[in-house]
Design a protein around this motif. Structure first.
Motif, PDB file in Angstrom:
ATOM      1  N   GLN A  39       0.550  -0.776  -0.058  1.00 50.10           N
ATOM      2  CA  GLN A  39       0.261   0.298  -0.068  1.00 50.10           C
ATOM      3  C   GLN A  39       0.945   1.093   0.129  1.00 50.10           C
ATOM      4  N   LEU A  40       0.382   2.392  -0.583  1.00 54.13           N
ATOM      5  CA  LEU A  40       1.249   3.528  -0.760  1.00 54.13           C
ATOM      6  C   LEU A  40       0.410   4.895  -0.789  1.00 54.13           C
ATOM      7  N   VAL A  41       1.255   5.375   0.572  1.00 52.08           N
ATOM      8  CA  VAL A  41       0.402   7.066   0.721  1.00 52.08           C
ATOM      9  C   VAL A  41       1.174   8.197   0.048  1.00 52.08           C
ATOM     10  N   GLU A  42       0.927   8.896  -0.782  1.00 52.90           N
ATOM     11  CA  GLU A  42       1.804   9.993  -1.226  1.00 52.90           C
ATOM     12  C   GLU A  42       2.089  11.479   0.173  1.00 52.90           C
ATOM     13  N   SER A  43       2.629  12.154  -0.102  1.00 57.84           N
ATOM     14  CA  SER A  43       2.636  13.655   0.246  1.00 57.84           C
ATOM     15  C   SER A  43       3.635  14.219  -0.225  1.00 57.84           C
ATOM     16  N   GLY A  44       3.237  15.434   0.205  1.00 58.46           N
ATOM     17  CA  GLY A  44       4.465  16.254   0.229  1.00 58.46           C
ATOM     18  C   GLY A  44       4.311  17.796  -0.706  1.00 58.46           C
ATOM     19  N   GLY A  45       2.962  17.329  -1.944  1.00 57.34           N
ATOM     20  CA  GLY A  45       2.475  18.470  -3.173  1.00 57.34           C
ATOM     21  C   GLY A  45       2.246  19.416  -1.921  1.00 57.34           C
ATOM     22  N   GLY A  46       1.973  20.506  -3.374  1.00 52.46           N
ATOM     23  CA  GLY A  46       1.579  21.623  -2.495  1.00 52.46           C
ATOM     24  C   GLY A  46       1.500  22.763  -4.315  1.00 52.46           C
ATOM     25  N   LEU A  47       1.707  24.229  -3.514  1.00 49.01           N
ATOM     26  CA  LEU A  47       1.035  25.059  -4.470  1.00 49.01           C
ATOM     27  C   LEU A  47       2.944  25.543  -4.226  1.00 49.01           C
ATOM     28  N   VAL A  48       4.078  25.628  -5.547  1.00 45.59           N
ATOM     29  CA  VAL A  48       5.030  26.350  -5.837  1.00 45.59           C
ATOM     30  C   VAL A  48       5.396  27.451  -7.002  1.00 45.59           C
ATOM     31  N   GLN A  49       5.974  28.356  -6.973  1.00 50.70           N
ATOM     32  CA  GLN A  49       6.871  28.992  -7.697  1.00 50.70           C
ATOM     33  C   GLN A  49       7.912  28.573  -8.674  1.00 50.70           C
ATOM     34  N   ALA A  50       7.849  29.242  -9.547  1.00 54.03           N
ATOM     35  CA  ALA A  50       8.728  28.247 -10.930  1.00 54.03           C
ATOM     36  C   ALA A  50      10.037  28.515 -10.449  1.00 54.03           C
ATOM     37  N   GLY A  51      10.473  28.057 -10.867  1.00 54.49           N
ATOM     38  CA  GLY A  51      12.182  27.849  -9.988  1.00 54.49           C
ATOM     39  C   GLY A  51      12.210  27.338  -9.265  1.00 54.49           C
ATOM     40  N   GLY A  52      11.222  26.788  -8.325  1.00 54.71           N
ATOM     41  CA  GLY A  52      11.343  26.637  -6.771  1.00 54.71           C
ATOM     42  C   GLY A  52      11.516  25.195  -6.948  1.00 54.71           C
ATOM     43  N   SER A  53      11.747  24.311  -5.349  1.00 56.45           N
ATOM     44  CA  SER A  53      11.284  23.087  -5.311  1.00 56.45           C
ATOM     45  C   SER A  53      10.501  22.685  -4.465  1.00 56.45           C
ATOM     46  N   LEU A  54      10.370  20.653  -4.252  1.00 53.76           N
ATOM     47  CA  LEU A  54       9.009  20.274  -3.544  1.00 53.76           C
ATOM     48  C   LEU A  54       9.757  19.099  -3.431  1.00 53.76           C
ATOM     49  N   ARG A  55       9.859  18.201  -2.747  1.00 51.89           N
ATOM     50  CA  ARG A  55      10.235  17.054  -2.323  1.00 51.89           C
ATOM     51  C   ARG A  55       9.105  16.663  -2.166  1.00 51.89           C
ATOM     52  N   LEU A  56       8.931  15.116  -2.595  1.00 51.68           N
ATOM     53  CA  LEU A  56       7.471  14.201  -2.403  1.00 51.68           C
ATOM     54  C   LEU A  56       8.052  13.050  -1.956  1.00 51.68           C
ATOM     55  N   SER A  57       6.798  13.218  -1.079  1.00 50.30           N
ATOM     56  CA  SER A  57       7.105  11.495  -0.133  1.00 50.30           C
ATOM     57  C   SER A  57       6.277  10.254  -0.382  1.00 50.30           C
ATOM     58  N   CYS A  58       6.625   8.839  -0.063  1.00 47.80           N
ATOM     59  CA  CYS A  58       5.667   8.252  -0.059  1.00 47.80           C
ATOM     60  C   CYS A  58       5.860   7.359   0.312  1.00 47.80           C
ATOM     61  N   ALA A  59       5.298   6.248   1.200  1.00 44.65           N
ATOM     62  CA  ALA A  59       5.657   5.788   2.208  1.00 44.65           C
ATOM     63  C   ALA A  59       4.280   3.748   2.134  1.00 44.65           C
ATOM     64  N   ALA A  60       5.503   3.047   1.708  1.00 42.98           N
ATOM     65  CA  ALA A  60       5.070   1.960   1.286  1.00 42.98           C
ATOM     66  C   ALA A  60       4.489   1.138   3.181  1.00 42.98           C
ATOM     67  N   SER A  61       4.189  -0.076   3.244  1.00 45.07           N
ATOM     68  CA  SER A  61       2.987  -1.070   4.167  1.00 45.07           C
ATOM     69  C   SER A  61       2.506  -1.889   3.269  1.00 45.07           C
ATOM     70  N   GLY A  62       3.037  -3.050   4.209  1.00 43.37           N
ATOM     71  CA  GLY A  62       2.491  -4.268   3.771  1.00 43.37           C
ATOM     72  C   GLY A  62       2.879  -4.878   3.008  1.00 43.37           C
ATOM     73  N   ARG A  63       4.163  -5.011   2.593  1.00 45.21           N
ATOM     74  CA  ARG A  63       5.434  -6.160   2.276  1.00 45.21           C
ATOM     75  C   ARG A  63       6.382  -5.564   2.504  1.00 45.21           C
ATOM     76  N   THR A  64       7.175  -6.514   1.980  1.00 47.98           N
ATOM     77  CA  THR A  64       8.892  -6.036   2.514  1.00 47.98           C
ATOM     78  C   THR A  64       9.184  -4.982   1.193  1.00 47.98           C
ATOM     79  N   PHE A  65       9.338  -3.729   1.970  1.00 45.42           N
ATOM     80  CA  PHE A  65       9.813  -2.633   0.948  1.00 45.42           C
ATOM     81  C   PHE A  65      10.929  -2.723   0.379  1.00 45.42           C
ATOM     82  N   SER A  66      11.986  -2.776   0.241  1.00 44.54           N
ATOM     83  CA  SER A  66      13.070  -4.029  -0.449  1.00 44.54           C
ATOM     84  C   SER A  66      12.810  -4.293  -1.679  1.00 44.54           C
ATOM     85  N   SER A  67      11.721  -5.301  -1.649  1.00 43.32           N
ATOM     86  CA  SER A  67      10.977  -5.893  -2.871  1.00 43.32           C
ATOM     87  C   SER A  67      10.882  -5.705  -4.106  1.00 43.32           C
ATOM     88  N   TYR A  68      10.384  -4.877  -3.727  1.00 38.63           N
ATOM     89  CA  TYR A  68      10.358  -3.759  -4.799  1.00 38.63           C
ATOM     90  C   TYR A  68      10.263  -2.610  -5.108  1.00 38.63           C
TER      91      TYR A  68
END
Length: 123
Positions: free
Chosen positions: A3-32
């Motif tokens: 199962q995957l849940v994203e976060s970190g989106g939003g509004l930013v001005q051109a030239g800016g930066s964002l970092r998205l995150s995706c938390a995984a659960s349910g199975r061994t993460f390294s398998s994917y």
């Protein structure tokens, strides 16, 4: 299945930066292998970036090479997408994806999808 849940989106001005995150659960993460896709209004979903289960290999779409960086943290079962030098053309819903192999993500053969997070870049 993972199962995957994203976060970190939003509004930013051109030239800016964002970092998205995706938390995984349910199975061994390294398998994917993990990846990111994006979909702008009225357009298809496009590949953005992917990383292997071990983290040793990465792949990027042409439009984001040199600006976006994908990484993963096994201890947190989380994959990240660092986005720099953003432009209005990067505006889209960004989806996290999981597959057993990196090449599967590149070709859109995804085992699990997140719900998406909106990124909006203003001019």
């Amino acid at each position: 299945q993972v199962q995957l849940v994203e976060s970190g989106g939003g509004l930013v001005q051109a030239g800016g930066s964002l970092r998205l995150s995706c938390a995984a659960s349910g199975r061994t993460f390294s398998s994917y292998a993990m990846g990111w896709f994006r979909q702008a209004p009225g357009k298809d979903r496009y590949f953005v970036a992917a990383i292997s289960g071990s983290g040793d290999s990465t792949s990027y779409g042409d439009s984001v090479k040199g600006r976006f960086t994908i990484s993963r943290d096994g201890a947190k079962s989380t994959v990240y997408l660092q986005m720099n030098s953003l432009s209005p053309e990067d505006t889209a819903v960004y989806y996290c994806a999981a597959a057993f192999f990196l090449r599967e993500i590149r070709f859109g053969s995804v085992a699990s999808w997140g719900q998406g997070t909106q990124v909006t870049v203003s001019a």
